[in-house]
Write a protein that holds these residues in place. Structure first.
Motif, PDB file in Angstrom:
ATOM      1  N   ILE B 375      40.935  -3.676   8.891  1.00  0.00           N
ATOM      2  CA  ILE B 375      40.034  -4.407   9.789  1.00  0.00           C
ATOM      3  C   ILE B 375      38.554  -4.097   9.523  1.00  0.00           C
ATOM      4  CG2 ILE B 375      41.693  -4.778  11.678  1.00  0.00           C
ATOM      5  CD1 ILE B 375      40.345  -2.379  13.131  1.00  0.00           C
ATOM      6  N   ALA B 376      38.266  -2.966   8.897  1.00  0.00           N
ATOM      7  CA  ALA B 376      36.853  -2.610   8.723  1.00  0.00           C
ATOM      8  C   ALA B 376      36.721  -1.441   7.752  1.00  0.00           C
ATOM      9  CB  ALA B 376      36.229  -2.204  10.067  1.00  0.00           C
ATOM     10  N   ALA B 377      35.503  -1.218   7.265  1.00  0.00           N
ATOM     11  CA  ALA B 377      35.216  -0.008   6.491  1.00  0.00           C
ATOM     12  C   ALA B 377      33.755   0.354   6.666  1.00  0.00           C
ATOM     13  CB  ALA B 377      35.521  -0.223   5.012  1.00  0.00           C
ATOM     14  N   GLU B 378      33.506   1.651   6.638  1.00  0.00           N
ATOM     15  CA  GLU B 378      32.139   2.171   6.651  1.00  0.00           C
ATOM     16  C   GLU B 378      31.951   2.959   5.370  1.00  0.00           C
ATOM     17  OE1 GLU B 378      31.842   2.979  11.448  1.00  0.00           O
ATOM     18  OE2 GLU B 378      32.760   4.473  10.140  1.00  0.00           O
ATOM     19  N   SER B 379      30.888   2.636   4.635  1.00  0.00           N
ATOM     20  CA  SER B 379      30.640   3.338   3.379  1.00  0.00           C
ATOM     21  C   SER B 379      29.285   3.998   3.417  1.00  0.00           C
ATOM     22  CB  SER B 379      30.635   2.362   2.202  1.00  0.00           C
ATOM     23  OG  SER B 379      31.911   1.824   2.028  1.00  0.00           O
ATOM     24  N   ALA B 388      33.874  -4.728  -1.801  1.00  0.00           N
ATOM     25  CA  ALA B 388      35.294  -5.067  -1.940  1.00  0.00           C
ATOM     26  C   ALA B 388      35.922  -5.336  -0.566  1.00  0.00           C
ATOM     27  CB  ALA B 388      36.034  -3.932  -2.649  1.00  0.00           C
ATOM     28  N   VAL B 389      35.614  -4.492   0.397  1.00  0.00           N
ATOM     29  CA  VAL B 389      36.185  -4.672   1.731  1.00  0.00           C
ATOM     30  C   VAL B 389      35.657  -5.963   2.364  1.00  0.00           C
ATOM     31  CG1 VAL B 389      36.220  -3.738   4.084  1.00  0.00           C
ATOM     32  CG2 VAL B 389      36.632  -2.228   2.130  1.00  0.00           C
ATOM     33  N   LYS B 390      34.369  -6.203   2.187  1.00  0.00           N
ATOM     34  CA  LYS B 390      33.779  -7.412   2.754  1.00  0.00           C
ATOM     35  C   LYS B 390      34.476  -8.648   2.167  1.00  0.00           C
ATOM     36  CE  LYS B 390      29.163  -9.364   3.457  1.00  0.00           C
ATOM     37  NZ  LYS B 390      28.467  -9.976   2.335  1.00  0.00           N
ATOM     38  N   ARG B 391      34.714  -8.593   0.844  1.00  0.00           N
ATOM     39  CA  ARG B 391      35.368  -9.727   0.204  1.00  0.00           C
ATOM     40  C   ARG B 391      36.809  -9.878   0.696  1.00  0.00           C
ATOM     41  NH1 ARG B 391      33.881  -9.896  -5.559  1.00  0.00           N
ATOM     42  NH2 ARG B 391      31.970 -10.074  -4.370  1.00  0.00           N
ATOM     43  N   ALA B 392      37.538  -8.756   0.787  1.00  0.00           N
ATOM     44  CA  ALA B 392      38.933  -8.813   1.246  1.00  0.00           C
ATOM     45  C   ALA B 392      39.004  -9.410   2.649  1.00  0.00           C
ATOM     46  CB  ALA B 392      39.549  -7.413   1.234  1.00  0.00           C
ATOM     47  N   LEU B 393      38.140  -8.940   3.536  1.00  0.00           N
ATOM     48  CA  LEU B 393      38.173  -9.437   4.924  1.00  0.00           C
ATOM     49  C   LEU B 393      37.812 -10.921   4.968  1.00  0.00           C
ATOM     50  CD1 LEU B 393      36.475  -6.429   6.776  1.00  0.00           C
ATOM     51  CD2 LEU B 393      38.917  -6.990   6.753  1.00  0.00           C
ATOM     52  N   THR B 398      44.037  -7.804   2.652  1.00  0.00           N
ATOM     53  CA  THR B 398      44.041  -6.410   3.082  1.00  0.00           C
ATOM     54  C   THR B 398      44.003  -5.503   1.857  1.00  0.00           C
ATOM     55  OG1 THR B 398      45.140  -4.820   4.562  1.00  0.00           O
ATOM     56  CG2 THR B 398      46.571  -6.184   3.177  1.00  0.00           C
ATOM     57  N   ILE B 399      43.921  -4.211   2.080  1.00  0.00           N
ATOM     58  CA  ILE B 399      43.919  -3.213   1.004  1.00  0.00           C
ATOM     59  C   ILE B 399      44.919  -2.141   1.409  1.00  0.00           C
ATOM     60  CG2 ILE B 399      42.555  -1.350  -0.034  1.00  0.00           C
ATOM     61  CD1 ILE B 399      40.109  -3.262   0.121  1.00  0.00           C
ATOM     62  N   ALA B 400      45.913  -1.892   0.556  1.00  0.00           N
ATOM     63  CA  ALA B 400      46.951  -0.922   0.918  1.00  0.00           C
ATOM     64  C   ALA B 400      46.328   0.445   1.173  1.00  0.00           C
ATOM     65  CB  ALA B 400      47.988  -0.828  -0.203  1.00  0.00           C
ATOM     66  N   PRO B 401      46.668   1.090   2.286  1.00  0.00           N
ATOM     67  CA  PRO B 401      45.989   2.326   2.668  1.00  0.00           C
ATOM     68  C   PRO B 401      46.245   3.506   1.729  1.00  0.00           C
ATOM     69  CG  PRO B 401      47.652   1.697   4.325  1.00  0.00           C
ATOM     70  CD  PRO B 401      47.557   0.579   3.333  1.00  0.00           C
TER      71      PRO B 401
END
Ligand code: FAD
Ligand code: FES
Lengths: 106, 419
Positions: B375-379, B388-393, B398-401
């Protein structure tokens, strides 16, 4: 004042005068050049100010920074040897007439 | 002085900040050709706020660098900007058309109204807030005052450990000022971020010499009747200060919305297309709240440039009768010395987080999951992770944890469809 020639996505050209010291991105957004989204206002946080600098001017605009390099790798449009984040190029008299092509996707 | 000419606007925008300007410019991009009037209460041409706690406060940018657009741009686009014109009253009929009255008595008739009134600093509910040396940071005049104060201050206390407070702490400590951040929660950013990010930031700030008073409340600002000289905490301790920045969040500006009888719950309640409870009135930016993307029944206000712009684009599309834009990915950034934070998505409501980074204190990404989906990421200083996260969302992926925990694997190679 130094001028910037923007090649826009629709093939047309827009020539804008820049305040020396202002970035290419600043100059573009304030004058409403389409296609330069620049959502972070030059904080190097968004990669939505991607342009392709014309060959002749490439040697004059300085090196790509480390952070900029990583951002460009993942920019929305294809990265080429001419790719730059336009917020990272400050206008000087030396750059008068610089030609940049706005990336097709931001 | 402005002339008292009765004007009729196709669209009147109340509030000439990030969101209001974007409504006007998007309308023109979409081919809307009726008059657009932008009334802003600040006596300045529309400007950007993020540099106020960064380059502008640091003296590395001047007022001219903050402008959102040139006056020539507005003129050529046929957007009438009226700085220093607070909209004090407004009446709207069922269709959405009506009349606004500005401070000083000018009136503007309009077919459609957009509220883009932003937010104002939340006041600290204690005695002493009016003392000299107590500052807030929302507008360019605040920033100029704070900048001048920083030049002569010795001891700075920042009340509130949010992004603005941390950005100012980073700058103040860099100048060698004794800097203390007072935060009510027991860790920084606790409402939105997981502990690894809080600790990363606190640790770096401590290295810079910033002190933290966590789980601490301010009881009173103490002065000599004129100037502040101490901050008294709830436990009675006194923190000496000749400069106090109150940065405890912002309160949506909803005065006009309340006058219109709109649904206001902390902020002006809007739907995905930024329509208010009145079908002919729109609201955009920091003055709004909307359904939380992950927490059913909850409302969320998102104070960011991205949100202001994307809400403005949605409202403009509706006003111009154009297709609604794609649902945006919320994102945000913050600069603290050599740390660049980039946040994609809305993390609140997460039930799991994954941490990746190469060396402690240098860089970090925290990925947030809910029900197994990203649902989100902080870098911090990991721009490729953020993008990458912005593009996936943005693509609903999703991105496998588990593999994401390995910092050597690029996240963009791990983007997959949702289960
Ligand atoms: C110091 C600071 C740093 C920030 N840093 C970041 C950052 O790094 N990244 C990020 O994404 N976001 C950041 N933000 C948040 C971002 O600036 C806001 O989310 C954004 O400005 C919201 O835009 P807006 O148009 O809704 O509100 P505003 O920009 O506040 O504009 C609203 C305008 O309406 C005016 N107004 C209010 N009532 C009336 C009325 N009745 N009539 C006429 N005018 C009225 C207000 O005075 C104001 O000028 C920061 C904010 C601040 C204050
Ligand atoms: S304007 Fe955001 S990276 Fe250049």
């Amino acid at each position: 004042m130094p001028k910037i020639v923007f090649n826009r996505a629709d093939g047309s050209q827009q020539i804008v005068e820049a305040r020396p010291g202002a970035s290419i991105m600043d100059t573009a957004t304030r004058s409403g050049v389409p296609g330069i989204v620049a959502e972070c206002g030059g904080a190097m946080a968004c990669a939505t100010c991607h342009v392709y600098v014309a060959d002749d001017y490439l040697p004059l605009v300085g090196e790509v920074g480390e952070f900029e390099d990583e951002m460009l790798d993942d920019a929305a449009a294809e990265r080429t040897a001419n790719s730059r984040l336009s917020c990272q190029i400050r206008m000087t008299d030396e750059l008068d007439g610089i030609e940049v092509t706005v990336a097709p996707e931001q | 002085m402005s002339e008292r000419v009765p004007a009729r606007a196709g669209v009147l925008v109340a509030g000439a900040g990030e969101a209001g300007v974007r409504v006007a410019t998007t309308l023109r991009e979409l081919g809307y050709d009726r008059p657009i009037v932008l009334c802003g209460d600040e006596p300045h041409q529309p400007y950007q706020r993020p540099p106020l706690s960064k380059a502008f406060l640091d003296g590395k940018a001047v007022r001219a660098d903050l402008a959102l657009r040139t006056p020539e741009f507005f003129r050529d686009a046929g957007i009438e900007v009226r700085p220093g014109q607070r909209v004090t009253d407004v009446e709207v009929d069922d269709s959405g058309s009506g009349t606004a009255t500005c401070e000083g008595g000018d009136t503007v008739e309009f077919d459609r109204l957009v509220l883009a009134t932003g937010a104002r600093p939340r006041p600290l509910p204690v005695d002493g807030g009016g003392l000299d040396g107590v500052c807030v940071l929302r507008g360019v005049d605040d920033a100029e005052r704070l900048r001048d104060r920083l030049a002569t201050a010795g001891r700075v206390v920042i009340v509130g450990g949010g992004y603005i407070g941390l950005e100012v702490a980073a700058l103040a400590s860099a100048r060698g000022l004794a800097t203390t951040v007072v935060e009510r929660e027991d860790r920084l950013l606790s409402r939105v971020s997981a502990a690894p990010l809080s600790e990363f930031l606190a640790e770096r700030h401590r290295e810079w010499g910033v002190e933290f008073e966590l789980a601490a409340d301010v009881r009173e600002l103490v002065g000599d009747g004129h100037r502040v000289h101490d901050v008294r905490l709830a436990d009675g301790r006194l923190l000496p200060a000749d400069l106090v920045l109150v940065g405890i969040g912002a309160v949506p500006e909803t005065t006009l919305a309340e006058k219109l009888g709109l649904d206001v719950r902390r902020g002006i309640v809007v739907d995905a297309g930024c329509r208010t409870s009145h079908p002919g009135v729109w609201a955009v930016g920091d003055c709004t709240v909307r359904a939380h993307p992950h927490l059913p029944g909850e409302l969320i206000g998102v104070e960011s440039v991205q949100n202001a712009n994307d809400q403005a684009r949605a409202a403009a599309a509706a006003l111009a009768g154009a297709e609604p834009p794609r649902p945006p990915v919320p994102w945000f950034w913050s600069d603290q010395r050599d740390l660049k934070l980039q946040i994609a998505g809305i993390s609140s409501g997460y039930d799991r987080h994954v941490v990746r980074g190469t060396s402690p204190g240098a860089d970090l990404t925290v990925l947030y999951y809910r029900g197994g989906e990203l649902i989100a990421a902080e870098s911090v200083n990991r721009p490729a992770d953020f993008l990458a996260v912005k593009r996936a969302l943005g693509k609903g992926k999703t991105i496998a944890p588990e593999p994401a925990a390995d910092p050597a694997t690029p996240l963009k190679e791990l983007i997959t469809d949702r289960a």
